[in-house]
Design an enzyme around this catalytic site. Sequence first.
Site, PDB file in Angstrom:
ATOM      1  N   SER A 110       0.921  -1.226  -0.025  1.00 39.62           N
ATOM      2  CA  SER A 110       0.033  -0.083  -0.026  1.00 39.62           C
ATOM      3  C   SER A 110       0.904   1.178   0.081  1.00 39.62           C
ATOM      4  CB  SER A 110      -0.839   0.057   1.043  1.00 39.62           C
ATOM      5  OG  SER A 110      -2.130   0.899   0.936  1.00 39.62           O
ATOM      6  N   ASP A 135      -9.665  -3.683  -5.684  1.00 41.19           N
ATOM      7  CA  ASP A 135      -9.151  -2.768  -4.849  1.00 41.19           C
ATOM      8  C   ASP A 135      -9.591  -1.487  -4.677  1.00 41.19           C
ATOM      9  OD1 ASP A 135      -7.732  -1.416  -2.767  1.00 41.19           O
ATOM     10  OD2 ASP A 135      -5.787  -2.756  -3.197  1.00 41.19           O
ATOM     11  N   HIS A 163      -8.377  -4.949  -1.174  1.00 34.75           N
ATOM     12  CA  HIS A 163      -7.142  -4.284  -0.711  1.00 34.75           C
ATOM     13  C   HIS A 163      -6.361  -5.337  -0.061  1.00 34.75           C
ATOM     14  CE1 HIS A 163      -4.673  -0.977  -0.074  1.00 34.75           C
ATOM     15  NE2 HIS A 163      -4.565  -0.995   1.258  1.00 34.75           N
TER      16      HIS A 163
END
Length: 739
Positions: free
Chosen positions: A582, A668, A703
């Site tokens: 991320s 995501d 995610h």
Amino acid sequence: MTQTPVQHPADHTPASAAPVARKVPKERTHHGDTFVDNYEWLRAKDSEDVVEHLKAENAYQESVTAHQEPLREAIFQEIKGRTQETDLSVPNRKDGWWYYTRSVEGKEYGIQCRVKARNTGDPVADWTPPAVEAGVELPGEEVLLDCNVEAEGKPFFAVGGTAVTVDGNLYAYAVDNAGDERFTLRFKDLRTGEMLPDVIENIFYGVSFSPDGTRLFYTVVDDAWRPYQVKSHVLGTPVADDEVIYQEDDVAMWLGFDLSSDRRHLVLSIGCSEYSETRLLRFDDYDAGLSTVISRDERVLYEAEPFLLDGAERILVTHNRNAINSMVSLVDPAELAKPLAEQEWTTVVEHSDQVRVNGAGVTSTHVIVSVRKDTIERVQVLALAGLGTPAQGDPVEPAFDEELYTAGVAGSDYEAPVIRMGYTSYFTPSRVYDFVLPTASQPAGELLLRKESPVLGGYSPSDYVATREWATAADGTRVPLSVLRHASVSRDSSAAGLVYGYGSYELSMDPGFGIPRLSLLDRGIVFVIAHIRGGGELGRHWYEDGKKLHKKNTFTDFIAATDWLAGSGWVAPDRIAAMGGSAGGLLMGAVANLAPEKYAAIVAAVPFVDALTTILDPELPLSALEWEEWGNPITDPDVYAYMKSYTPYENVGALPYPKIAAVTSFNDTRVLYVEPAKWVQALRAVSTGSEPIVMKIEMDGGHGGASGRYVQWRERAWDYAFVADSVGAVELLPGAGLK
């Protein structure tokens, strides 16, 4: 958006050749600077061309990494072999019931259960959880939700929130079957097992019943995936009639809610990383509407908890007003009518440059404070008796015997004589404690171990070593490192290493046990967690020194951590890999551009590598919320220029990039798949190195990747096999591995 020409790049691409996306130049101009983006067309998620291209990327990745399959399978079996698959959580008491989750061997998901609690008049005994055995049903056990049944036939499954009415009769649960973090809420009558007709679509995390059980509160996101409404649904009425309790129109503010500990108020939390606002709704005066504690215009970052102290209404405020590391104060609600500068607040926990105050809550007898000191999160409790007066007692802190650990409140109930705590360290599996709150007869309280997660396969903590080391950054700043290794690794500069980092949003990479990581340590890899600036390990200034126009400190700190490892005597400098996800994926992209020669491989999970494109478009999911972290490049040319100088996608160059794996998910909503898809194309087009650059995309995940535990284990095994293979550490050390 540039029109995508109809073409199928994957049709004639052999699996052994990297897919080459055609270039469709699209200009992006801001502040007099024009960037030509050749791959923006890959954003068209519904395009058959794009889907075919992503499938070609997966085929190429599978071809390049096919030889790692036996290693992946070995790591998966090690994870599986160390995990007690038939297991259960420690029951948690809420009102008149004990709630817990069973996990069963062979099943991907947990089974949520409950059993009736007793009230004998002995508080500690009544809050002692029943002994639950794997595979043995407790007398009176009820299954609330078998997630395996719910997930059957679905490509993805996640629960986004559950709630039970105070009387224990109604149960609400929210389910996501796509991975896009939009949930469908359903209701069940636990007395009959029947489903209620009420169904609410497209809600966000978090659901709570009102104390009387007649209405349910939930959150809704806007088109940019930002939670912006809290709504109220009255059971038995049309969802279309649901009341909007509050709507937040500022695109840079996040909205959430909770019930106060004593359940007398609905507490709305509105904020960004720099300031916030709390609004309260009294359940005993519902029609009076919302009241504001401190206006956001004061630019104070705070949390507020209303409660009764000796029968008088008070608000406990954790805030950064004249206190960068935050402090805790007690406020009489009558003071809130005055201008902030004239209000009288009483100090409960004073400010310290060495201690970061993370938050505070209350029970009927104590204030519970979460603090961070010397990088370690700790819990302290203060008696309500004498709070905010000269008679206030000293804080009591449960004592643990390890140097590097994480201890936090895992749950508390207003009337309970105990608080539930979670504890873990790098080599101590997760423990659940109940801490008996201090009394006159037991002033230090008492820690009661309720459970330590079992680890199978002959695991012994003594086989491993965790130490705190320090790297020195270019500006002289000392950066803490957690260095993990197998005890049998020799300090002869021959081992392999992996450096892991995140460094954003004031999130701390706290010590925690992980079964998958053992598979790397057992292969002789020295695992370094770099606690770089931008995280929260050393207080608020540590975060502020790694955000906005100081963001590059995050990247150079990580390189300093790598240099420490290379010179530590443990590893061969040419056998070091890097990993992050991320915002840590942005970190991976940045260090790949800054120092590609220092790494044998880089794994970037759901990587935020096209950050500038994303943040320049406020219509994209969550973009506006990022301005407090990175700055606003739309309005500020200095922020634009600074971000342009480090964002990975714009800064790929003719460099000898190492092996790179970008791991992402099609659905995501936080970091869109298009970012790594564009990045790998740009990297391949200019890299002067000969190492493969691959993208692995999970077509059904969000995610966090795919949803079932076995699937997640396989994903982790993929990442770790890529690392271990790249640094030549595929064989187990003598005597290591599953026993």
